[in-house]
Design a protein around this motif. Structure first.
Motif, PDB file in Angstrom:
ATOM      1  N   ILE A 200       1.865  18.700  12.258  1.00  0.00           N
ATOM      2  CA  ILE A 200       1.633  19.559  13.382  1.00  0.00           C
ATOM      3  C   ILE A 200       0.624  19.127  14.300  1.00  0.00           C
ATOM      4  O   ILE A 200       0.212  19.623  15.320  1.00  0.00           O
ATOM      5  CB  ILE A 200       1.488  21.110  12.939  1.00  0.00           C
ATOM      6  CG1 ILE A 200       0.320  21.168  12.160  1.00  0.00           C
ATOM      7  CG2 ILE A 200       2.648  21.628  12.208  1.00  0.00           C
ATOM      8  CD1 ILE A 200      -0.164  22.710  11.741  1.00  0.00           C
ATOM      9  N   ALA A 201      -0.250  18.118  13.741  1.00  0.00           N
ATOM     10  CA  ALA A 201      -1.433  17.586  14.555  1.00  0.00           C
ATOM     11  C   ALA A 201      -0.970  16.679  15.625  1.00  0.00           C
ATOM     12  O   ALA A 201      -0.076  16.201  15.884  1.00  0.00           O
ATOM     13  CB  ALA A 201      -2.529  16.488  13.640  1.00  0.00           C
ATOM     14  N   GLN A 202      -1.944  16.928  16.532  1.00  0.00           N
ATOM     15  CA  GLN A 202      -1.542  15.867  17.703  1.00  0.00           C
ATOM     16  C   GLN A 202      -2.349  14.370  17.406  1.00  0.00           C
ATOM     17  O   GLN A 202      -3.526  14.455  17.151  1.00  0.00           O
ATOM     18  CB  GLN A 202      -2.540  16.193  18.962  1.00  0.00           C
ATOM     19  CG  GLN A 202      -2.071  17.680  19.596  1.00  0.00           C
ATOM     20  CD  GLN A 202      -0.651  17.285  20.221  1.00  0.00           C
ATOM     21  OE1 GLN A 202      -0.417  16.045  20.546  1.00  0.00           O
ATOM     22  NE2 GLN A 202       0.121  18.083  20.582  1.00  0.00           N
ATOM     23  N   LEU A 203      -1.396  13.526  17.047  1.00  0.00           N
ATOM     24  CA  LEU A 203      -1.914  11.893  16.819  1.00  0.00           C
ATOM     25  C   LEU A 203      -1.729  11.219  18.041  1.00  0.00           C
ATOM     26  O   LEU A 203      -0.967  11.469  18.916  1.00  0.00           O
ATOM     27  CB  LEU A 203      -0.776  11.615  15.687  1.00  0.00           C
ATOM     28  CG  LEU A 203      -0.731  12.639  14.435  1.00  0.00           C
ATOM     29  CD1 LEU A 203       0.288  12.020  13.746  1.00  0.00           C
ATOM     30  CD2 LEU A 203      -2.189  12.773  13.928  1.00  0.00           C
ATOM     31  N   PRO A 204      -2.445  10.086  17.935  1.00  0.00           N
ATOM     32  CA  PRO A 204      -2.365   8.981  18.950  1.00  0.00           C
ATOM     33  C   PRO A 204      -1.209   8.450  19.214  1.00  0.00           C
ATOM     34  O   PRO A 204      -0.461   7.987  18.177  1.00  0.00           O
ATOM     35  CB  PRO A 204      -3.595   8.033  18.689  1.00  0.00           C
ATOM     36  CG  PRO A 204      -4.417   8.690  17.682  1.00  0.00           C
ATOM     37  CD  PRO A 204      -3.523   9.687  16.902  1.00  0.00           C
ATOM     38  N   ALA A 205      -0.721   8.118  20.492  1.00  0.00           N
ATOM     39  CA  ALA A 205       0.342   7.286  20.945  1.00  0.00           C
ATOM     40  C   ALA A 205       0.029   5.928  20.981  1.00  0.00           C
ATOM     41  O   ALA A 205      -0.647   5.543  21.978  1.00  0.00           O
ATOM     42  CB  ALA A 205       1.293   8.018  22.137  1.00  0.00           C
ATOM     43  N   LEU A 206       0.560   5.282  19.860  1.00  0.00           N
ATOM     44  CA  LEU A 206      -0.229   4.043  19.835  1.00  0.00           C
ATOM     45  C   LEU A 206       0.148   3.052  20.880  1.00  0.00           C
ATOM     46  O   LEU A 206      -0.244   1.855  21.033  1.00  0.00           O
ATOM     47  CB  LEU A 206       0.198   3.430  18.465  1.00  0.00           C
ATOM     48  CG  LEU A 206      -0.667   4.473  17.229  1.00  0.00           C
ATOM     49  CD1 LEU A 206      -0.385   3.673  15.919  1.00  0.00           C
ATOM     50  CD2 LEU A 206      -2.119   4.493  17.596  1.00  0.00           C
ATOM     51  N   GLN A 207       1.288   3.067  21.615  1.00  0.00           N
ATOM     52  CA  GLN A 207       1.631   2.166  22.594  1.00  0.00           C
ATOM     53  C   GLN A 207       0.819   2.355  23.930  1.00  0.00           C
ATOM     54  O   GLN A 207       0.999   1.328  24.684  1.00  0.00           O
ATOM     55  CB  GLN A 207       3.101   2.666  23.234  1.00  0.00           C
ATOM     56  CG  GLN A 207       4.241   2.260  22.426  1.00  0.00           C
ATOM     57  CD  GLN A 207       4.424   3.206  21.164  1.00  0.00           C
ATOM     58  OE1 GLN A 207       3.760   4.466  21.221  1.00  0.00           O
ATOM     59  NE2 GLN A 207       5.307   3.159  20.332  1.00  0.00           N
TER      60      GLN A 207
ATOM     61  N   ILE B 271       1.620   6.394  13.513  1.00  0.00           N
ATOM     62  CA  ILE B 271       0.841   5.995  12.568  1.00  0.00           C
ATOM     63  C   ILE B 271       0.556   4.406  12.529  1.00  0.00           C
ATOM     64  O   ILE B 271       1.574   3.753  12.850  1.00  0.00           O
ATOM     65  CB  ILE B 271       1.265   6.478  11.176  1.00  0.00           C
ATOM     66  CG1 ILE B 271       1.406   7.965  11.320  1.00  0.00           C
ATOM     67  CG2 ILE B 271       0.655   5.867  10.125  1.00  0.00           C
ATOM     68  CD1 ILE B 271       2.115   8.432   9.872  1.00  0.00           C
ATOM     69  N   GLN B 272      -0.689   3.868  12.561  1.00  0.00           N
ATOM     70  CA  GLN B 272      -0.777   2.494  12.799  1.00  0.00           C
ATOM     71  C   GLN B 272      -0.198   1.715  11.690  1.00  0.00           C
ATOM     72  O   GLN B 272       0.628   0.662  11.908  1.00  0.00           O
ATOM     73  CB  GLN B 272      -2.237   2.129  12.811  1.00  0.00           C
ATOM     74  CG  GLN B 272      -2.644   0.775  12.898  1.00  0.00           C
ATOM     75  CD  GLN B 272      -2.608   0.370  14.409  1.00  0.00           C
ATOM     76  OE1 GLN B 272      -2.872   0.962  15.369  1.00  0.00           O
ATOM     77  NE2 GLN B 272      -1.810  -0.806  14.296  1.00  0.00           N
TER      78      GLN B 272
ATOM     79  N   ASN C  31      -3.121   9.262   7.014  1.00  0.00           N
ATOM     80  CA  ASN C  31      -1.866  10.035   6.918  1.00  0.00           C
ATOM     81  C   ASN C  31      -0.829   9.380   6.388  1.00  0.00           C
ATOM     82  O   ASN C  31       0.161  10.056   5.644  1.00  0.00           O
ATOM     83  CB  ASN C  31      -1.713  10.134   8.309  1.00  0.00           C
ATOM     84  CG  ASN C  31      -2.520  11.385   9.372  1.00  0.00           C
ATOM     85  OD1 ASN C  31      -3.274  12.057   8.462  1.00  0.00           O
ATOM     86  ND2 ASN C  31      -2.671  11.106  10.510  1.00  0.00           N
ATOM     87  N   ALA C  32      -0.648   8.332   6.536  1.00  0.00           N
ATOM     88  CA  ALA C  32       0.436   7.450   5.738  1.00  0.00           C
ATOM     89  C   ALA C  32       0.355   7.416   4.198  1.00  0.00           C
ATOM     90  O   ALA C  32       1.357   7.648   3.334  1.00  0.00           O
ATOM     91  CB  ALA C  32       0.709   5.899   6.274  1.00  0.00           C
TER      92      ALA C  32
END
Length: 211
Positions: A70-77, A164-165, A171-172
């Motif tokens: 449910i968290a806001q995670l960075p969009a890595l693109q 996820i990087q 998180n992973a």
């Protein structure tokens, strides 16, 4: 129940998937905007069947996995946008278009220390709906075959892009830990064996492993 089928890919398919997704600049879910399902993700989760019959821990999911979803995670693109797995247009249970994973963003934590919260009561909760759906996107014991982890890592096509990087991301690591630490065979998702997944070893008061 979720239908699972074998997902067979040719050598180099993961790299091709990554290249394609990056070229599209996918930031569809959560704060990214854009089309909700640009790659026309299938309506079912294509995971190999789990033949072990083991359940994953509800207690660990509630405390350690649901907050990630449910968290806001960075969009890595790029672009600084953020995505949430539970975002509208992605895996939100009412407006999501991201396949079989369905999440209730407002699911409230269940007090596992309250004897009134019997397994039947818990199974009727929104938190359990999230648990049940997430476990449906998992191959118990195999994180990289589990779409719950493979999709945010962009090991397979994912309309929400890479959030996820890599597998060293905390998180992973927690998702992987949950997947690889099922309850003993024959015990349900509420087994006290879940205590071992926390430090100190107490599912009510312990901190999530790994730290």
């Amino acid at each position: 129940m979720y239908r699972r089928v074998m997902d067979v890919r040719a050598p180099g398919a993961a790299a091709l998937s990554l290249s394609l997704a990056l070229s599209l600049g996918l930031t569809a879910c959560g704060g990214g905007g854009g089309s909700a399902n640009p790659l026309s993700n299938p309506a079912t989760v294509s995971n190999p069947a789990n033949t072990g019959g083991q359940r994953l821990s509800f207690a660990y999911f509630q405390k350690c996995i649901n907050p990630i979803l449910i968290a806001q995670l960075p969009a890595l693109q790029g672009g600084g946008a953020t995505n949430s797995c539970a975002g509208a247009g992605c895996h939100d249970t009412t407006s999501g278009a991201g396949g079989a994973l369905r999440l209730v963003p407002s699911a409230q934590e269940v007090d596992l220390g309250d004897p009134a919260n019997t397994p039947d009561v818990i199974r009727a909760s929104d938190m359990y709906k999230n648990f049940y759906s997430a476990q449906g996107a998992v191959v118990v014991g195999s994180p990289t075959q589990s779409r719950l982890l493979a999709k945010p890592l962009l090991l397979v096509l994912h309309g929400g892009g890479q959030i996820i990087q890599d597998t060293s991301d905390p998180n992973a690591q927690r998702i992987s830990y949950w997947i690889t630490h099922p309850m003993p065979t024959g015990q349900d998702e509420f087994s006290v064996a879940a205590d071992a997944l926390f430090t100190p070893a107490n599912r009510l008061t312990g901190a999530c492993n790994p730290p």
